[in-house]
Scaffold this motif. Structure first.
Motif, PDB file in Angstrom:
ATOM      1  N   GLY A  14       0.807  -1.218   0.000  1.00 49.17           N
ATOM      2  CA  GLY A  14       0.000   0.000   0.000  1.00 49.17           C
ATOM      3  C   GLY A  14       0.843   1.273   0.000  1.00 49.17           C
ATOM      4  N   LEU A  15       0.246   2.361  -0.470  1.00 49.92           N
ATOM      5  CA  LEU A  15       0.974   3.626  -0.616  1.00 49.92           C
ATOM      6  C   LEU A  15       0.921   4.498   0.629  1.00 49.92           C
ATOM      7  N   GLY A  16       0.025   4.200   1.569  1.00 48.34           N
ATOM      8  CA  GLY A  16      -0.029   4.969   2.815  1.00 48.34           C
ATOM      9  C   GLY A  16      -0.423   6.413   2.604  1.00 48.34           C
ATOM     10  N   THR A  17      -1.431   6.651   1.771  1.00 45.96           N
ATOM     11  CA  THR A  17      -1.810   8.023   1.422  1.00 45.96           C
ATOM     12  C   THR A  17      -2.300   8.837   2.619  1.00 45.96           C
ATOM     13  N   ARG A  18      -2.788   8.175   3.666  1.00 48.72           N
ATOM     14  CA  ARG A  18      -3.258   8.919   4.839  1.00 48.72           C
ATOM     15  C   ARG A  18      -2.121   9.601   5.590  1.00 48.72           C
ATOM     16  N   PHE A  19      -0.881   9.188   5.291  1.00 51.15           N
ATOM     17  CA  PHE A  19       0.261   9.780   5.995  1.00 51.15           C
ATOM     18  C   PHE A  19       1.169  10.585   5.063  1.00 51.15           C
ATOM     19  N   LEU A  20       0.646  10.960   3.910  1.00 47.90           N
ATOM     20  CA  LEU A  20       1.415  11.862   3.050  1.00 47.90           C
ATOM     21  C   LEU A  20       1.561  13.226   3.734  1.00 47.90           C
ATOM     22  N   PRO A  21       2.661  13.935   3.562  1.00 46.43           N
ATOM     23  CA  PRO A  21       3.748  13.644   2.626  1.00 46.43           C
ATOM     24  C   PRO A  21       4.843  12.726   3.165  1.00 46.43           C
ATOM     25  N   ALA A  22       4.750  12.316   4.443  1.00 40.23           N
ATOM     26  CA  ALA A  22       5.814  11.477   5.017  1.00 40.23           C
ATOM     27  C   ALA A  22       6.004  10.198   4.211  1.00 40.23           C
ATOM     28  N   THR A  23       4.893   9.589   3.780  1.00 38.97           N
ATOM     29  CA  THR A  23       4.983   8.301   3.082  1.00 38.97           C
ATOM     30  C   THR A  23       5.390   8.453   1.614  1.00 38.97           C
ATOM     31  N   LYS A  24       5.710   9.670   1.221  1.00 40.11           N
ATOM     32  CA  LYS A  24       6.318   9.841  -0.102  1.00 40.11           C
ATOM     33  C   LYS A  24       7.679   9.172  -0.145  1.00 40.11           C
ATOM     34  N   VAL A  25       8.352   9.156   1.008  1.00 33.07           N
ATOM     35  CA  VAL A  25       9.697   8.562   1.069  1.00 33.07           C
ATOM     36  C   VAL A  25       9.821   7.478   2.137  1.00 33.07           C
ATOM     37  N   VAL A  26       8.855   7.392   3.062  1.00 36.70           N
ATOM     38  CA  VAL A  26       8.914   6.401   4.144  1.00 36.70           C
ATOM     39  C   VAL A  26       7.735   5.438   4.005  1.00 36.70           C
ATOM     40  N   ALA A  27       8.002   4.149   3.911  1.00 39.06           N
ATOM     41  CA  ALA A  27       6.927   3.175   3.863  1.00 39.06           C
ATOM     42  C   ALA A  27       6.082   3.302   5.123  1.00 39.06           C
ATOM     43  N   LYS A  28       4.753   3.239   4.986  1.00 39.84           N
ATOM     44  CA  LYS A  28       3.902   3.441   6.167  1.00 39.84           C
ATOM     45  C   LYS A  28       4.179   2.386   7.238  1.00 39.84           C
ATOM     46  N   GLU A  29       4.607   1.194   6.817  1.00 39.45           N
ATOM     47  CA  GLU A  29       4.931   0.145   7.780  1.00 39.45           C
ATOM     48  C   GLU A  29       6.200   0.448   8.570  1.00 39.45           C
ATOM     49  N   MET A  30       6.953   1.453   8.109  1.00 44.58           N
ATOM     50  CA  MET A  30       8.167   1.857   8.801  1.00 44.58           C
ATOM     51  C   MET A  30       7.943   3.057   9.718  1.00 44.58           C
ATOM     52  N   LEU A  31       6.710   3.548   9.797  1.00 47.82           N
ATOM     53  CA  LEU A  31       6.419   4.634  10.738  1.00 47.82           C
ATOM     54  C   LEU A  31       6.637   4.119  12.156  1.00 47.82           C
ATOM     55  N   PRO A  32       7.288   4.904  13.005  1.00 46.19           N
ATOM     56  CA  PRO A  32       7.648   4.396  14.330  1.00 46.19           C
ATOM     57  C   PRO A  32       6.550   4.558  15.370  1.00 46.19           C
TER      58      PRO A  32
END
Length: 290
Positions: A14-32
């Motif tokens: 998945g692209l993790g659009t709910r967490f843009l712009p962070a998920t432009k470069v960070v996979a949402k599964e890598m959010l801490p």
């Protein structure tokens, strides 16, 4: 299903659009959540359930997860030279040595069912688990997937994690109609993907944990696009119900929906309160903020 659970699939394309712009470069599964990414909590739960093969279904652009579980030579060398043994051990032990990672590419975003189907060449015809890392489930005892795997082996059936949700939110989940067979387990009669509240058979929602037999793959291959024009895992499981028993299981533990901002904040606060070094300051901050 009496076979031991060895393999767990992580659909992480998945692209993790709910967490843009962070998920432009960070996979949402890598959010801490504090100092550990969401994927680490999911992997720890899989290992706790006995898995030794972790299958990540990703897309061609997301390399961070593979990098996270790979060896970091330069970082480890610097930590070793600096004598920072605790940090070195932390970096080196994100995964037990007996556990292997396999990465599979999902060429197109065609739904959760399609993502699971992409794992077929690795899983084969044996029972396997599925964990959606967005759903972080915390429990002081056995993890949710371990609870489910033990029930699946004992009952010789598939097992799906469920929890009650407000009826007005049924259009966000797969919903089951099930008959209780024990305090926490129920025999599923029907599954519906994202029904309108007035059409939902119950408010018992499927959440991000599954233990499924290998035959689900043949059913996924013949599943036509459903809700949202995607191949829905729920539809394939509904077809599986015509062939064998599948149980809904109300797991022990607390689920945090980290697929949205509020859920991630709640999870962070929860784990901060579990950390002795952070608990007092966190309580103080929360009290001052009210």
């Amino acid at each position: 299903m009496s076979q031991r659970l060895r393999k767990v699939v992580f659909p992480v394309a998945g692209l993790g659009t709910r967490f843009l712009p962070a998920t432009k470069v960070v996979a949402k599964e890598m959010l801490p959540v504090l100092d550990r990414p969401l994927i680490q909590y999911a992997v720890d739960e899989a290992v706790d359930a006995g898995a030794d093969t972790l299958i990540f279904v990703t897309n061609r652009y997301k390399h961070a997860i593979a990098d996270y579980f790979d060896k970091a030579y330069e970082l480890e060398t610097k930590l070793e030279q600096a004598g920072k043994k605790e940090l070195l051990a932390m970096v080196q032990n994100v995964l037990p040595k007996h556990v292997r990672c396999v990465f599979v590419t999902q060429p197109e975003a065609l739904g959760l069912g399609h993502a699971v189907l992409c794992a077929k060449p690795v899983v084969g015809n044996e029972p396997f688990g599925v964990i959606l890392p967005d759903d972080l489930i915390w429990n002081q005892g056995p993890g949710a997937l371990r609870q489910m795997a033990e029930l699946a082996a004992f009952e010789n059936s598939g097992v799906i994690a469920v929890e009650e949700v407000p009826r007005e939110q049924t259009n966000k989940y797969g919903i089951v109609d099930a008959t209780p067979v024990s305090e926490r387990a129920a025999l599923i009669k029907l599954m519906v993907e994202k029904p309108k509240p007035e059409e939902a058979p119950s408010n018992l929602a499927v959440v991000g944990r599954y233990v499924l037999p290998g035959r689900i793959f043949s059913l996924l291959e013949s599943t036509k696009p459903g809700a949202g024009g995607e191949i829905q895992l729920t539809d394939a499981i509904d077809a599986l119900l015509k062939q064998e028993r599948v149980l809904a299981y109300r797991f022990q533990g607390e689920r945090f929906d980290c697929g949205n901002k509020l859920g991630l904040v709640k999870a962070t606060l929860h784990f901060a309160l579990q950390d002795e070094s952070l608990a007092a300051a966190t309580r103080q901050f929360m009290a001052a903020s009210q």
